[in-house]
Design a protein around this motif. Structure first.
Motif, PDB file in Angstrom:
ATOM      1  N   GLY A 289       0.799  -1.215   0.000  1.00 51.91           N
ATOM      2  CA  GLY A 289       0.000   0.000   0.000  1.00 51.91           C
ATOM      3  C   GLY A 289       0.836   1.272   0.000  1.00 51.91           C
ATOM      4  O   GLY A 289       0.381   2.318   0.460  1.00 51.91           O
ATOM      5  N   LYS A 290       2.060   1.204  -0.518  1.00 50.65           N
ATOM      6  CA  LYS A 290       2.966   2.351  -0.489  1.00 50.65           C
ATOM      7  C   LYS A 290       3.103   3.058  -1.828  1.00 50.65           C
ATOM      8  O   LYS A 290       3.829   4.035  -1.932  1.00 50.65           O
ATOM      9  CB  LYS A 290       4.353   1.910  -0.009  1.00 50.65           C
ATOM     10  N   ALA A 291       2.424   2.588  -2.860  1.00 51.35           N
ATOM     11  CA  ALA A 291       2.505   3.238  -4.168  1.00 51.35           C
ATOM     12  C   ALA A 291       1.744   4.556  -4.104  1.00 51.35           C
ATOM     13  O   ALA A 291       0.661   4.624  -3.537  1.00 51.35           O
ATOM     14  CB  ALA A 291       1.908   2.327  -5.235  1.00 51.35           C
ATOM     15  N   ALA A 292       2.337   5.613  -4.664  1.00 44.34           N
ATOM     16  CA  ALA A 292       1.707   6.923  -4.573  1.00 44.34           C
ATOM     17  C   ALA A 292       2.066   7.799  -5.762  1.00 44.34           C
ATOM     18  O   ALA A 292       3.022   7.521  -6.494  1.00 44.34           O
ATOM     19  CB  ALA A 292       2.144   7.609  -3.284  1.00 44.34           C
ATOM     20  N   GLU A 293       1.298   8.869  -5.912  1.00 47.69           N
ATOM     21  CA  GLU A 293       1.564   9.842  -6.963  1.00 47.69           C
ATOM     22  C   GLU A 293       2.961  10.443  -6.802  1.00 47.69           C
ATOM     23  O   GLU A 293       3.612  10.778  -7.791  1.00 47.69           O
ATOM     24  CB  GLU A 293       0.515  10.946  -6.948  1.00 47.69           C
ATOM     25  N   SER A 294       3.427  10.536  -5.575  1.00 48.68           N
ATOM     26  CA  SER A 294       4.767  11.085  -5.345  1.00 48.68           C
ATOM     27  C   SER A 294       5.846  10.261  -6.050  1.00 48.68           C
ATOM     28  O   SER A 294       6.870  10.806  -6.478  1.00 48.68           O
ATOM     29  CB  SER A 294       5.062  11.188  -3.847  1.00 48.68           C
TER      30      SER A 294
ATOM     31  N   ALA B  79      -8.800  12.825 -16.947  1.00 43.99           N
ATOM     32  CA  ALA B  79      -9.320  11.554 -16.421  1.00 43.99           C
ATOM     33  C   ALA B  79      -8.968  11.426 -14.941  1.00 43.99           C
ATOM     34  O   ALA B  79      -8.108  10.634 -14.562  1.00 43.99           O
ATOM     35  CB  ALA B  79      -8.752  10.392 -17.212  1.00 43.99           C
ATOM     36  N   PRO B  80      -9.638  12.216 -14.093  1.00 45.48           N
ATOM     37  CA  PRO B  80      -9.323  12.169 -12.657  1.00 45.48           C
ATOM     38  C   PRO B  80      -9.590  10.803 -12.016  1.00 45.48           C
ATOM     39  O   PRO B  80      -9.096  10.532 -10.923  1.00 45.48           O
ATOM     40  CB  PRO B  80     -10.201  13.264 -12.047  1.00 45.48           C
ATOM     41  N   SER B  81     -10.303   9.932 -12.716  1.00 43.37           N
ATOM     42  CA  SER B  81     -10.563   8.595 -12.177  1.00 43.37           C
ATOM     43  C   SER B  81      -9.329   7.693 -12.265  1.00 43.37           C
ATOM     44  O   SER B  81      -9.267   6.657 -11.612  1.00 43.37           O
ATOM     45  CB  SER B  81     -11.723   7.938 -12.921  1.00 43.37           C
ATOM     46  N   LEU B  82      -8.328   8.080 -13.071  1.00 46.99           N
ATOM     47  CA  LEU B  82      -7.109   7.284 -13.175  1.00 46.99           C
ATOM     48  C   LEU B  82      -6.173   7.605 -12.020  1.00 46.99           C
ATOM     49  O   LEU B  82      -6.047   8.760 -11.618  1.00 46.99           O
ATOM     50  CB  LEU B  82      -6.401   7.554 -14.507  1.00 46.99           C
ATOM     51  N   SER B  83      -5.514   6.570 -11.516  1.00 48.31           N
ATOM     52  CA  SER B  83      -4.572   6.728 -10.409  1.00 48.31           C
ATOM     53  C   SER B  83      -3.150   6.722 -10.950  1.00 48.31           C
ATOM     54  O   SER B  83      -2.741   5.756 -11.605  1.00 48.31           O
ATOM     55  CB  SER B  83      -4.715   5.572  -9.418  1.00 48.31           C
ATOM     56  N   PRO B  84      -2.376   7.773 -10.660  1.00 54.76           N
ATOM     57  CA  PRO B  84      -0.978   7.774 -11.076  1.00 54.76           C
ATOM     58  C   PRO B  84      -0.192   6.709 -10.315  1.00 54.76           C
ATOM     59  O   PRO B  84      -0.418   6.488  -9.118  1.00 54.76           O
ATOM     60  CB  PRO B  84      -0.479   9.169 -10.699  1.00 54.76           C
ATOM     61  N   LYS B  85       0.706   6.030 -11.009  1.00 60.54           N
ATOM     62  CA  LYS B  85       1.576   5.032 -10.394  1.00 60.54           C
ATOM     63  C   LYS B  85       2.791   4.840 -11.293  1.00 60.54           C
ATOM     64  O   LYS B  85       2.776   5.280 -12.442  1.00 60.54           O
ATOM     65  CB  LYS B  85       0.842   3.706 -10.189  1.00 60.54           C
ATOM     66  N   THR B  86       3.815   4.221 -10.785  1.00 59.47           N
ATOM     67  CA  THR B  86       4.929   3.883 -11.662  1.00 59.47           C
ATOM     68  C   THR B  86       4.724   2.466 -12.173  1.00 59.47           C
ATOM     69  O   THR B  86       4.107   1.628 -11.516  1.00 59.47           O
ATOM     70  CB  THR B  86       6.297   4.013 -10.953  1.00 59.47           C
TER      71      THR B  86
END
Length: 150
Positions: free
Chosen positions: A40-45, A73-80
């Motif tokens: 649970g550590k994935a983040a936009e940062s 598309a604010p429903s999309l979550s940024p991730k690497t």
């Protein structure tokens, strides 16, 4: 000697050594990302940090694409994803930005995965080469991202 066996042996040896250093690095990054996601550590940062590591002009393009996607598309979550900025829905990557330096390419790429709703007939593009972003490219990216999540 059987030529099929000989050919098979060569392709096996080639595939065993076939990954470039950049590809191996991307796979290692993906393993770290999967661990962060499980914890649970994935983040936009993480995405913003990857963008900050890029050289110009890729950094500027990636920053602008990040802004376009989060607005369109604010429903999309940024991730690497394999060390690249990516945008996911329900854990599935919909689109991503790949800097030119990532794989020593002559251009950056903006691409979509199969979960993107872009199907059009029997053939359609899923990745685009980027040398720069103008208002026309930004508008096209925004429209494609909106269609991809529709």
């Amino acid at each position: 000697m059987n030529p099929v066996k000989s050919t098979t042996k060569k392709s096996t040896q080639k595939s065993a050594k076939g990954l470039t250093a950049e590809e191996r690095a991307a796979l290692k990054e993906r393993l770290k990302e999967e661990k962060a996601e499980r914890e649970g550590k994935a983040a936009e940062s993480d995405v913003l940090a990857k963008i900050a590591e890029m050289t110009e002009p890729d950094r500027a393009m990636a920053k602008r694409i990040h802004e376009i996607i989060t607005a369109s598309a604010p429903s999309l979550s940024p991730k690497t994803w394999y060390g690249m900025p990516a945008y996911a829905r329900d854990g599935d990557v919909i689109c991503f930005f790949q800097s030119a330096q990532k794989f020593n390419a002559r251009y950056a790429q903006f691409g979509f995965n199969d979960k993107a709703n872009l199907d059009e007939g029997a053939m359609w593009p899923v990745a685009f080469a980027l040398k720069e972003l103008t208002a026309a490219e930004e508008a096209k990216i925004s429209a494609l991202v909106k269609k991809a999540v529709s």
